[in-house]
Design an enzyme around this catalytic site. Sequence first.
Site, short mmCIF file in Angstrom:
data_model
loop_
_atom_site.label_atom_id
_atom_site.label_comp_id
_atom_site.label_asym_id
_atom_site.label_seq_id
_atom_site.Cartn_x
_atom_site.Cartn_y
_atom_site.Cartn_z
N THR A 378 0.89 -1.15 0.00
CA THR A 378 0.00 0.00 0.00
C THR A 378 0.93 1.20 0.00
O THR A 378 2.13 1.04 0.18
CB THR A 378 -0.87 -0.06 1.27
OG1 THR A 378 -1.63 -1.26 1.22
CG2 THR A 378 -1.78 1.13 1.42
N ASN A 398 -3.08 -3.77 -2.78
CA ASN A 398 -3.04 -4.83 -1.78
C ASN A 398 -1.66 -5.45 -1.75
O ASN A 398 -0.76 -4.92 -1.12
CB ASN A 398 -4.13 -5.88 -1.99
CG ASN A 398 -4.31 -6.74 -0.74
OD1 ASN A 398 -4.19 -6.24 0.37
ND2 ASN A 398 -4.59 -8.02 -0.91
N ASP A 420 -8.78 -9.29 1.01
CA ASP A 420 -9.09 -8.62 2.28
C ASP A 420 -10.44 -9.04 2.85
O ASP A 420 -10.76 -8.73 4.00
CB ASP A 420 -9.06 -7.09 2.11
CG ASP A 420 -7.68 -6.52 2.41
OD1 ASP A 420 -6.73 -7.31 2.60
OD2 ASP A 420 -7.54 -5.29 2.45
N SER A 449 -10.79 -2.81 5.69
CA SER A 449 -9.42 -2.35 5.48
C SER A 449 -8.81 -1.90 6.80
O SER A 449 -9.51 -1.60 7.77
CB SER A 449 -9.42 -1.17 4.50
OG SER A 449 -8.15 -0.57 4.42
N SER A 450 -7.47 -1.83 6.81
CA SER A 450 -6.76 -1.25 7.95
C SER A 450 -6.22 0.13 7.62
O SER A 450 -5.61 0.77 8.49
CB SER A 450 -5.59 -2.17 8.36
OG SER A 450 -6.05 -3.41 8.82
#
Length: 579
Positions: A378, A398, A420, A449-450
């Site tokens: 990312t 990703n 994800d 998502s993080s």
Amino acid sequence: MPLTRRTLIGVTLSLAIALAPSGALHAASPQPAKGEHGMVVTAQHLASEVGVEVLKKGGNAVDAAVAVGYALAVVYPNAGNIGGGGFMTIRFKDGKSTFLDFRERAPLAATKTMYLDKDGNPVKGASLDGYLAVGVPGSVAGFEMAREKYGTLPRQDLMAPAIAYAKDGFILDQGDAASFASNAARLAKDPAAAAIFLKPDGKPYGAGERLLQRDLAASLAAISEKGADAFYKGAIAGAIVKASGARGGILAKADFEQYKVRELQPVSCTYRGYEIVSSPPPSSGGVIICEILNVLEGYPLSYLGAGSAETVHVMVEAMRYAYVDRNSALGDPDFVDNPVSKLLDKGYAKEIRDKIDPFRAGVSQDLMPKGFGESKETTHYSIIDDDGNAVAITYTLNGSFGAGVVADGTGILLNNEMDDFTQKPGVPNLYGLVQGEANAIQPKKTPLSSMSPTIVAKDGKPFMVIGSPGGSRIITITLEAIVNVIDHGMNIQEAIDASRIHHQWLPDTIYVEPFGLSPDTEKLLAGMGYHLDLADSTWGQAAGILVGGKSLAEIEKGGGARYNGAIDSRAASGEAIGY
């Protein structure tokens, strides 16, 4: 003349290790870049230069962010993208804020069990490699919405640098070349990708060589001329759909035609008098950062000290509880009722603190919810303009180079973001995250998502812009940078360069960067019952800006540079540029 600061990862980290065997990577940190009118911090120096030039020409932070986003798609192909998606947090000069979700979405033909075999077990690589792994890209729609609604300059002006770098090429530096070398075998599997990123003899391009991307230049030129419709309703979408259908994917024209950007209210919380503004679901980032900070607010971290066993203990336990909530309760808000208000509640944080044994490690298996059954590739960039408008963007393919595929004639690398999702409850994904039903695959759903593009304010004024890549570790990287500045008094460069720890509930392990903790601290933590994984490599490439001085001490003293930028010393090609 712009004030710049570039570092070579090998030199900086080697010095840090030599000078700080106890783990203080920040001991060897260079000084932050300084600027009075604006600051751009990205993982690729050419993209940083593009952003600063936009600011100098009168563009605002959103204009610069759009130009940087397109530029990174060319000069940082392992993570920069128009074939992926991401999030944008914006804080305007009047103190208002907003959040744009242009994350990838599941295709209309996606099913909950699409990556499982006849026995219900995940098929190795199915959610990571090739066209079946591709989610519907959102970056172009996101950039265009941001520019149209909040920018000031024409699209053609903002895209011209990216088109030029794609058409005329750019010279690779050592960091660029290293990313190609480490992914050469994967890129070779797709003829269209290999034709762009590998030489005719199949070898990767090296430092000092020029990379040309003429198909990508043509795609960008079409977008520059016709806007988002060129990507979602024209020949580009047609080419991607055709390639997908021919190579085992499920993308359809309707997936592209129906894609919409969501504008959402950011998540916000307070920490020791600072306002944190960050990403809401479908990102877990802002919620979980705030949940962890709420827990930590009850401990005197500045007194306990950076890297002490006591500090690591309470941070890890806060992470453990927060990641249980992340992995079991959160998901796309169009499909899941996210318990955001509960997770942000200070009373809930006190409940967690009351459960933390001050002398013993917790046990993750004991926190398994009832009914329970993102790569370093990312990239994040931070920008602030002369008026104080601030933008934090994290966007992604990703995995490194995404799914490793390029539709013929487009030059566009496509994401593997479908990984994800929860393929099967209880089965870890690429980042080892064990997730639940809330994140199960459904058509048009966005995977959890993080990514955590975050802006911190103090007394109604911007204070810090921060974020990072790092998959599931994005949350803890961003969190630790904030804590390092506010609690431990580090300057912005030191806060970003400092060694990192990470815990994500399962596996029940503290991950520690090389030389991240002293041997004495490691022994104390082991004695408390922790299992430590002493990593042989670093993670993340944070990009941050501090306003009013390089550190809290300088801000309080006064007289520091207005903007102080820092790109992670782990980012070999990155640069912070102020003017």
